[in-house]
Motif scaffolding. Structure first.
Motif, mmCIF file in Angstrom:
data_model
loop_
_atom_site.group_PDB
_atom_site.id
_atom_site.type_symbol
_atom_site.label_atom_id
_atom_site.label_comp_id
_atom_site.label_asym_id
_atom_site.label_seq_id
_atom_site.Cartn_x
_atom_site.Cartn_y
_atom_site.Cartn_z
ATOM 1 N N GLY A 246 0.802 -1.221 0.000
ATOM 2 C CA GLY A 246 0.000 0.000 0.000
ATOM 3 C C GLY A 246 0.832 1.267 0.000
ATOM 4 O O GLY A 246 0.361 2.315 -0.463
ATOM 5 N N LYS A 247 2.058 1.205 0.477
ATOM 6 C CA LYS A 247 2.913 2.387 0.504
ATOM 7 C C LYS A 247 3.301 2.850 -0.904
ATOM 8 O O LYS A 247 3.706 3.993 -1.105
ATOM 9 C CB LYS A 247 4.168 2.106 1.324
ATOM 10 N N TYR A 248 3.165 1.950 -1.897
ATOM 11 C CA TYR A 248 3.539 2.280 -3.267
ATOM 12 C C TYR A 248 2.348 2.719 -4.114
ATOM 13 O O TYR A 248 2.529 3.209 -5.226
ATOM 14 C CB TYR A 248 4.233 1.088 -3.928
ATOM 15 N N SER A 249 1.142 2.524 -3.611
ATOM 16 C CA SER A 249 -0.057 2.962 -4.331
ATOM 17 C C SER A 249 -1.215 3.024 -3.356
ATOM 18 O O SER A 249 -1.397 2.130 -2.533
ATOM 19 C CB SER A 249 -0.395 2.000 -5.470
ATOM 20 N N ALA B 269 -4.174 0.648 -5.819
ATOM 21 C CA ALA B 269 -3.945 -0.368 -6.849
ATOM 22 C C ALA B 269 -3.996 -1.781 -6.295
ATOM 23 O O ALA B 269 -4.411 -2.716 -6.993
ATOM 24 C CB ALA B 269 -2.600 -0.130 -7.537
ATOM 25 N N PHE B 270 -3.586 -1.963 -5.050
ATOM 26 C CA PHE B 270 -3.493 -3.304 -4.470
ATOM 27 C C PHE B 270 -4.627 -3.617 -3.496
ATOM 28 O O PHE B 270 -4.581 -4.618 -2.784
ATOM 29 C CB PHE B 270 -2.146 -3.472 -3.757
ATOM 30 N N GLY B 271 -5.647 -2.754 -3.447
ATOM 31 C CA GLY B 271 -6.774 -2.951 -2.535
ATOM 32 C C GLY B 271 -6.860 -1.830 -1.521
ATOM 33 O O GLY B 271 -5.850 -1.248 -1.128
ATOM 34 N N SER B 272 -8.096 -1.511 -1.094
ATOM 35 C CA SER B 272 -8.290 -0.414 -0.149
ATOM 36 C C SER B 272 -9.475 -0.723 0.760
ATOM 37 O O SER B 272 -10.261 -1.632 0.494
ATOM 38 C CB SER B 272 -8.534 0.901 -0.898
ATOM 39 N N ALA B 273 -9.591 0.039 1.841
ATOM 40 C CA ALA B 273 -10.693 -0.104 2.797
ATOM 41 C C ALA B 273 -10.819 1.204 3.559
ATOM 42 O O ALA B 273 -9.919 2.055 3.527
ATOM 43 C CB ALA B 273 -10.433 -1.266 3.753
ATOM 44 N N ASP B 274 -11.943 1.366 4.279
ATOM 45 C CA ASP B 274 -12.101 2.582 5.075
ATOM 46 C C ASP B 274 -11.371 2.441 6.411
ATOM 47 O O ASP B 274 -10.698 1.437 6.677
ATOM 48 C CB ASP B 274 -13.580 2.933 5.258
ATOM 49 N N GLU B 275 -11.535 3.437 7.281
ATOM 50 C CA GLU B 275 -10.802 3.451 8.550
ATOM 51 C C GLU B 275 -11.215 2.320 9.487
ATOM 52 O O GLU B 275 -10.492 1.992 10.430
ATOM 53 C CB GLU B 275 -10.972 4.797 9.255
ATOM 54 N N ASN B 276 -12.356 1.693 9.209
ATOM 55 C CA ASN B 276 -12.817 0.571 10.026
ATOM 56 C C ASN B 276 -12.498 -0.785 9.391
ATOM 57 O O ASN B 276 -12.968 -1.818 9.880
ATOM 58 C CB ASN B 276 -14.329 0.693 10.252
ATOM 59 N N VAL C 232 1.957 -5.241 -11.125
ATOM 60 C CA VAL C 232 2.988 -4.235 -11.416
ATOM 61 C C VAL C 232 2.445 -3.248 -12.439
ATOM 62 O O VAL C 232 2.575 -2.030 -12.294
ATOM 63 C CB VAL C 232 4.278 -4.901 -11.939
ATOM 64 N N ALA C 233 1.799 -3.774 -13.481
ATOM 65 C CA ALA C 233 1.216 -2.913 -14.505
ATOM 66 C C ALA C 233 0.096 -2.053 -13.931
ATOM 67 O O ALA C 233 -0.054 -0.877 -14.302
ATOM 68 C CB ALA C 233 0.691 -3.769 -15.658
ATOM 69 N N LYS C 234 -0.697 -2.611 -13.014
ATOM 70 C CA LYS C 234 -1.784 -1.838 -12.416
ATOM 71 C C LYS C 234 -1.238 -0.687 -11.589
ATOM 72 O O LYS C 234 -1.753 0.438 -11.637
ATOM 73 C CB LYS C 234 -2.662 -2.745 -11.546
ATOM 74 N N MET C 235 -0.193 -0.943 -10.812
ATOM 75 C CA MET C 235 0.416 0.105 -9.996
ATOM 76 C C MET C 235 1.019 1.198 -10.884
ATOM 77 O O MET C 235 0.869 2.401 -10.613
ATOM 78 C CB MET C 235 1.486 -0.517 -9.091
ATOM 79 N N ARG C 236 1.667 0.785 -11.971
ATOM 80 C CA ARG C 236 2.274 1.763 -12.876
ATOM 81 C C ARG C 236 1.219 2.714 -13.434
ATOM 82 O O ARG C 236 1.435 3.928 -13.486
ATOM 83 C CB ARG C 236 2.966 1.053 -14.041
ATOM 84 N N LEU C 237 0.077 2.165 -13.857
ATOM 85 C CA LEU C 237 -0.980 3.004 -14.416
ATOM 86 C C LEU C 237 -1.579 3.903 -13.351
ATOM 87 O O LEU C 237 -1.787 5.101 -13.579
ATOM 88 C CB LEU C 237 -2.067 2.118 -15.040
ATOM 89 N N ALA C 238 -1.863 3.352 -12.178
ATOM 90 C CA ALA C 238 -2.501 4.128 -11.114
ATOM 91 C C ALA C 238 -1.629 5.283 -10.635
ATOM 92 O O ALA C 238 -2.123 6.373 -10.339
ATOM 93 C CB ALA C 238 -2.847 3.215 -9.946
ATOM 94 N N ASP D 7 10.218 2.698 -7.591
ATOM 95 C CA ASP D 7 9.064 2.061 -6.965
ATOM 96 C C ASP D 7 8.538 0.920 -7.831
ATOM 97 O O ASP D 7 8.144 -0.132 -7.312
ATOM 98 C CB ASP D 7 7.947 3.080 -6.723
ATOM 99 N N THR D 8 8.514 1.128 -9.133
ATOM 100 C CA THR D 8 8.093 0.054 -10.040
ATOM 101 C C THR D 8 8.992 -1.159 -9.877
ATOM 102 O O THR D 8 8.503 -2.300 -9.775
ATOM 103 C CB THR D 8 8.141 0.524 -11.506
ATOM 104 N N GLN D 9 10.264 -0.941 -9.829
ATOM 105 C CA GLN D 9 11.206 -2.055 -9.723
ATOM 106 C C GLN D 9 11.106 -2.743 -8.358
ATOM 107 O O GLN D 9 11.251 -3.970 -8.260
ATOM 108 C CB GLN D 9 12.632 -1.560 -9.977
#
Length: 369
Positions: free
Chosen positions: A242-245, A248-255, A285-291, A300-302
């Motif tokens: 998550g520190k890199y995007s 892109a790798f999934g998200s959630a709210d504060e709870n 990797v491709a998803k993070m690059r686009l986001a 970061d990509t590498q």
């Protein structure tokens, strides 16, 4: 219609998914409550019995379904693995007179991050002199309708791996080639159809997760390495990646609550003789690059590319690795390309699995710990 409830605790370990060595490289644990609700609406003009097939997670060394409960106004509902791949399925049916077709499925799922590469388990890997694969592993060297291993696929694989003979290094060369050459295309429907021959023949090296990770699988098989896709869904926020995007790798709210109706994600893994199945996810990797609008050369990509060869952060759960197969009971449309989304038919007419609002399903996940 009688309101029915069923509860089950699923069995521990499915050996088809187990690595040869279960070690401490399955690291940080996560516990989620995953709730699916369905309210099937018949397509205009459709009449008759409604049937729904829901993909369920398998049990293995890095994920366990602790409990599952389903309830609704259905005529019948049961779990089955009666298909070529043993893909766990909840089959639900409503009779033709039913006007409202509802179902709620609640699961508690524990996952563990898979990190054999990060933990050094493969630092000194050397293949056995005499490599022999079991029958169940040999299945993942074979071509399928969408995963060809000859022709242009073999040509690309041979060029990418060159004279390399170590299967781990060959797989890494394939992963790096995909990182360097393929891009994510958000306009693709669902997760993509994973037609590798078409992708390589047209030279349009773009797609979503099934497209990109199926290219890895096909090239690996063509290079003599057993490999397979795993179709699943993200369950919440990524902590390590998550520190890199931000998303892109999934998200959630504060709870820790996430709407994951559109969170389906295909990953891949390859088999090393003397070790077992190794995780990889070239598509993310491709998803993070686009986001994040990153170049291939960006540090970061590498970093992400290095982690996602041999490791998975498991804020995700896998359903199955089924390609081009027939569900049970057999629907009107068969075979299906893959089984990462729910599939339903009303009077033999399929619903659009890729549009939750049109299909009328809603998926919510909550992290419990």
């Amino acid at each position: 219609m009688k309101h029915l409830i069923a509860t089950a605790v699923l069995s521990a370990c499915s050996m088809a998914y187990a690595n040869t060595h279960i070690s401490n490289y399955n690291t940080d644990s996560h516990l989620y409550e995953f709730t699916q609700t369905y309210d099937l609406i018949a397509p205009k003009g459709s009449q008759g019995q409604a049937n729904l097939w829901v993909p369920l997670p398998f049990n293995g060394e890095y994920q366990q379904v602790k409990s599952i409960r389903f309830e609704g106004n259905y005529l019948d509902a049961y779990m089955t693995e009666n298909n070529k791949y043993g893909a766990k399925t909840l089959f639900v049916t409503w009779d033709k007179e039913t006007q409202k077709r509802d179902l709620k499925v609640t699961m508690v799922i524990e996952t563990k991050d898979r990190e054999p590469m990060a933990k050094g388990a493969l630092d000194n890997y050397k293949p056995p002199k005499d490599i022999q694969y079991s029958v169940d592993v040999q299945e993942y060297l074979k071509p399928t309708q969408h995963i060809k291993t000859d022709g242009i696929v073999k040509q690309f694989a041979d060029k990418i791996v060159g004279a390399e003979t170590n299967p781990l290094k060959k797989a890494e060369l394939i992963h790096q080639w995909i990182v360097d050459n393929m891009e994510r295309d958000n306009s693709v429907l669902g997760c993509g159809d994973g037609d590798v021959e078409k992708i390589l023949t047209t030279g349009v090296l773009k797609g979503k997760c099934t497209d990109i990770n199926s290219v890895f699988v096909a090239l690996a098989r063509a290079a003599g390495i057993p490999a397979r896709e795993i179709f699943g869904i993200r369950l919440g926020a990524a902590e390590k990646m998550g520190k890199y995007s931000k998303g892109a790798f999934g998200s959630a709210d504060e709870n820790g609550v996430a709407n994951v109706s559109g969170g389906q994600h295909c990953r891949a893994e390859f088999y090393l003789a003397g070790f077992g199945w190794v995780p990889v996810d070239s598509a993310d990797v491709a998803k993070m690059r686009l986001a994040e609008k990153k170049s291939v050369e960006d540090k970061d990509t590498q970093t992400v590319a290095k982690y996602l060869f041999g490791n998975w952060e498991n804020n995700w759960v896998g359903f199955n690795h089924a390609r081009d197969f027939e569900l049970y009971p057999q629907p009107e449309l068969a075979p299906i390309n893959n089984f990462g989304y729910p599939y339903a038919e009303v009077g033999g007419d399929p619903l659009n699995s890729f549009e939750p609002k049109e299909f009328k399903y809603d998926y919510v996940s909550k992290k419990l710990q």
